[in-house]
Design a protein around this motif. Structure first.
Motif, PDB file in Angstrom:
ATOM      1  N   ASN A 128      -0.469   5.309   1.909  1.00  0.00           N
ATOM      2  CA  ASN A 128      -0.091   3.993   2.432  1.00  0.00           C
ATOM      3  C   ASN A 128      -1.114   2.915   2.082  1.00  0.00           C
ATOM      4  O   ASN A 128      -0.999   1.782   2.559  1.00  0.00           O
ATOM      5  CB  ASN A 128       0.049   4.048   3.965  1.00  0.00           C
ATOM      6  CG  ASN A 128       1.116   5.024   4.423  1.00  0.00           C
ATOM      7  OD1 ASN A 128       2.180   5.128   3.814  1.00  0.00           O
ATOM      8  ND2 ASN A 128       0.843   5.756   5.494  1.00  0.00           N
ATOM      9  N   ARG A 143       4.000   4.708  -0.369  1.00  0.00           N
ATOM     10  CA  ARG A 143       4.723   3.668   0.360  1.00  0.00           C
ATOM     11  C   ARG A 143       5.392   2.683  -0.588  1.00  0.00           C
ATOM     12  O   ARG A 143       6.563   2.320  -0.400  1.00  0.00           O
ATOM     13  CB  ARG A 143       3.759   2.921   1.294  1.00  0.00           C
ATOM     14  CG  ARG A 143       4.426   1.762   2.022  1.00  0.00           C
ATOM     15  CD  ARG A 143       3.558   1.196   3.126  1.00  0.00           C
ATOM     16  NE  ARG A 143       2.335   0.601   2.617  1.00  0.00           N
ATOM     17  CZ  ARG A 143       1.351   0.147   3.387  1.00  0.00           C
ATOM     18  NH1 ARG A 143       1.432   0.256   4.699  1.00  0.00           N
ATOM     19  NH2 ARG A 143       0.285  -0.403   2.861  1.00  0.00           N
ATOM     20  N   GLN A 144       4.673   2.266  -1.631  1.00  0.00           N
ATOM     21  CA  GLN A 144       5.267   1.330  -2.589  1.00  0.00           C
ATOM     22  C   GLN A 144       6.426   1.968  -3.343  1.00  0.00           C
ATOM     23  O   GLN A 144       7.446   1.324  -3.585  1.00  0.00           O
ATOM     24  CB  GLN A 144       4.192   0.876  -3.582  1.00  0.00           C
ATOM     25  CG  GLN A 144       3.165  -0.063  -2.993  1.00  0.00           C
ATOM     26  CD  GLN A 144       2.045  -0.355  -3.975  1.00  0.00           C
ATOM     27  OE1 GLN A 144       1.620   0.518  -4.721  1.00  0.00           O
ATOM     28  NE2 GLN A 144       1.552  -1.584  -3.966  1.00  0.00           N
ATOM     29  N   ALA A 146       8.413   4.425  -2.388  1.00  0.00           N
ATOM     30  CA  ALA A 146       9.571   4.771  -1.562  1.00  0.00           C
ATOM     31  C   ALA A 146      10.041   3.632  -0.665  1.00  0.00           C
ATOM     32  O   ALA A 146      11.130   3.707  -0.091  1.00  0.00           O
ATOM     33  CB  ALA A 146       9.246   5.993  -0.701  1.00  0.00           C
ATOM     34  N   GLY A 147       9.214   2.598  -0.519  1.00  0.00           N
ATOM     35  CA  GLY A 147       9.592   1.477   0.336  1.00  0.00           C
ATOM     36  C   GLY A 147       9.496   1.786   1.818  1.00  0.00           C
ATOM     37  O   GLY A 147      10.183   1.152   2.626  1.00  0.00           O
ATOM     38  N   LYS A 148       8.637   2.710   2.188  1.00  0.00           N
ATOM     39  CA  LYS A 148       8.452   3.049   3.605  1.00  0.00           C
ATOM     40  C   LYS A 148       7.086   3.687   3.796  1.00  0.00           C
ATOM     41  O   LYS A 148       6.470   4.171   2.848  1.00  0.00           O
ATOM     42  CB  LYS A 148       9.539   4.013   4.080  1.00  0.00           C
ATOM     43  CG  LYS A 148       9.521   5.359   3.371  1.00  0.00           C
ATOM     44  CD  LYS A 148      10.608   6.288   3.906  1.00  0.00           C
ATOM     45  CE  LYS A 148      10.556   7.645   3.205  1.00  0.00           C
ATOM     46  NZ  LYS A 148      11.618   8.556   3.705  1.00  0.00           N
ATOM     47  N   ASP A 149       6.607   3.676   5.037  1.00  0.00           N
ATOM     48  CA  ASP A 149       5.340   4.324   5.362  1.00  0.00           C
ATOM     49  C   ASP A 149       5.521   5.838   5.463  1.00  0.00           C
ATOM     50  O   ASP A 149       6.615   6.332   5.768  1.00  0.00           O
ATOM     51  CB  ASP A 149       4.805   3.807   6.697  1.00  0.00           C
ATOM     52  CG  ASP A 149       4.204   2.412   6.578  1.00  0.00           C
ATOM     53  OD1 ASP A 149       3.868   2.006   5.448  1.00  0.00           O
ATOM     54  OD2 ASP A 149       4.071   1.734   7.615  1.00  0.00           O
ATOM     55  N   PHE A 150       4.434   6.556   5.234  1.00  0.00           N
ATOM     56  CA  PHE A 150       4.434   8.003   5.382  1.00  0.00           C
ATOM     57  C   PHE A 150       3.354   8.428   6.373  1.00  0.00           C
ATOM     58  O   PHE A 150       2.354   7.728   6.560  1.00  0.00           O
ATOM     59  CB  PHE A 150       4.168   8.680   4.031  1.00  0.00           C
ATOM     60  CG  PHE A 150       5.317   8.578   3.074  1.00  0.00           C
ATOM     61  CD1 PHE A 150       6.307   9.559   3.040  1.00  0.00           C
ATOM     62  CD2 PHE A 150       5.424   7.491   2.208  1.00  0.00           C
ATOM     63  CE1 PHE A 150       7.376   9.454   2.155  1.00  0.00           C
ATOM     64  CE2 PHE A 150       6.485   7.391   1.320  1.00  0.00           C
ATOM     65  CZ  PHE A 150       7.457   8.371   1.297  1.00  0.00           C
ATOM     66  N   ASP A 151       3.575   9.565   7.000  1.00  0.00           N
ATOM     67  CA  ASP A 151       2.601  10.156   7.909  1.00  0.00           C
ATOM     68  C   ASP A 151       1.536  10.855   7.057  1.00  0.00           C
ATOM     69  O   ASP A 151       1.807  11.883   6.433  1.00  0.00           O
ATOM     70  CB  ASP A 151       3.311  11.158   8.823  1.00  0.00           C
ATOM     71  CG  ASP A 151       2.392  11.772   9.872  1.00  0.00           C
ATOM     72  OD1 ASP A 151       1.180  11.890   9.616  1.00  0.00           O
ATOM     73  OD2 ASP A 151       2.904  12.163  10.942  1.00  0.00           O
TER      74      ASP A 151
END
Length: 225
Positions: A128, A143-144, A146-151
């Motif tokens: 992220n 994140r970039q 996939a367009g979402k945050d990850f754990d």
């Protein structure tokens, strides 16, 4: 294998060296203050990324040392794949997504008596984290992509699980999609155009150069796709 979780360290590889008691360990950190890349380069290691080193002392014949890279790079690719990304290995040890670097790997082996007696494999996965302006054109995060945050902890746990598996050179090559394509070899005395053909079992890149088949080691060249 013992797992050591740190908040911040200078470098997970350096931490392994300082604390080496002959035990195999995995060290993770949320941030590195002096992250190291290949050939002495610095490695951006800000919060939001995953920084991890694996230290092993299982003697390995020197001629099979490429197995260390096979296992680490394939584990990274399988981890990214698990989270829906499509990684590509840029020989010998960078992992790309969408043509940009998402993971760098630094392998530091100690050889003695014709064997690798200790290997430390450091990996930095952009999860992220953000990049400085000079890195934005060459680096990408999960994140970039996939367009979402990850754990980050889930990514870490998945990578640790994958790092404790053994892989083949065929599995490593399954994450290469540029065989048969034109590539640029950055050699010590300049650049050379080539056609990538294969990766040999010992890790050398097999190419057509000026109509001849040659085998290049990563110590001799770097690859630009």
């Amino acid at each position: 294998m013992k797992i050591i979780e740190l908040e911040v360290t200078d470098s997970t590889n350096e931490y392994c060296k300082r604390t080496d008691s002959g035990e195999d360990i995995i060290v993770t950190a949320k941030m590195q203050t002096s992250g190291k890349g290949t050939k002495g380069r610095s490695f951006s290691s800000d919060l939001g990324g995953l920084y991890i080193s694996v230290m092993r002392h299982n003697p390995l014949a020197a001629e099979t040392a490429f197995k260390v890279m096979i296992d680490s790079c394939t584990a990274v690719c399988k981890t990214l794949q698990r989270f829906g990304l499509s990684p590509v290995i840029r020989w010998a040890n960078d992992v790309l997504v969408n043509g940009k670097k998402i993971c760098g790997t630094l392998i530091e082996n100690i050889f003695s008596g014709g064997k690798v007696v200790r290997s430390i494999v450091g990996m930095g996965i952009n999860v992220n984290n953000e990049f400085s302006r000079d890195l934005q054109d060459i680096a990408i995060s999960m994140r970039q992509a996939a367009g979402k945050d990850f754990d980050v902890e889930l990514v870490r746990d998945t990578l640790i699980e994958n790092l404790q598996q053994s892989y083949t050179v065929e599995q490593y090559k399954s994450f290469i999609d540029w065989f048969g394509h034109d590539v640029i070899l950055n050699c010590a005395d300049g650049t050379v155009k080539a056609v990538a053909v294969d990766v040999a079992d010992d890790g050398r890149l097999i190419c057509f150069v000026n109509g001849n088949i040659v085998k290049m080691s990563s110590a001799e060249v770097s690859l630009r796709l």
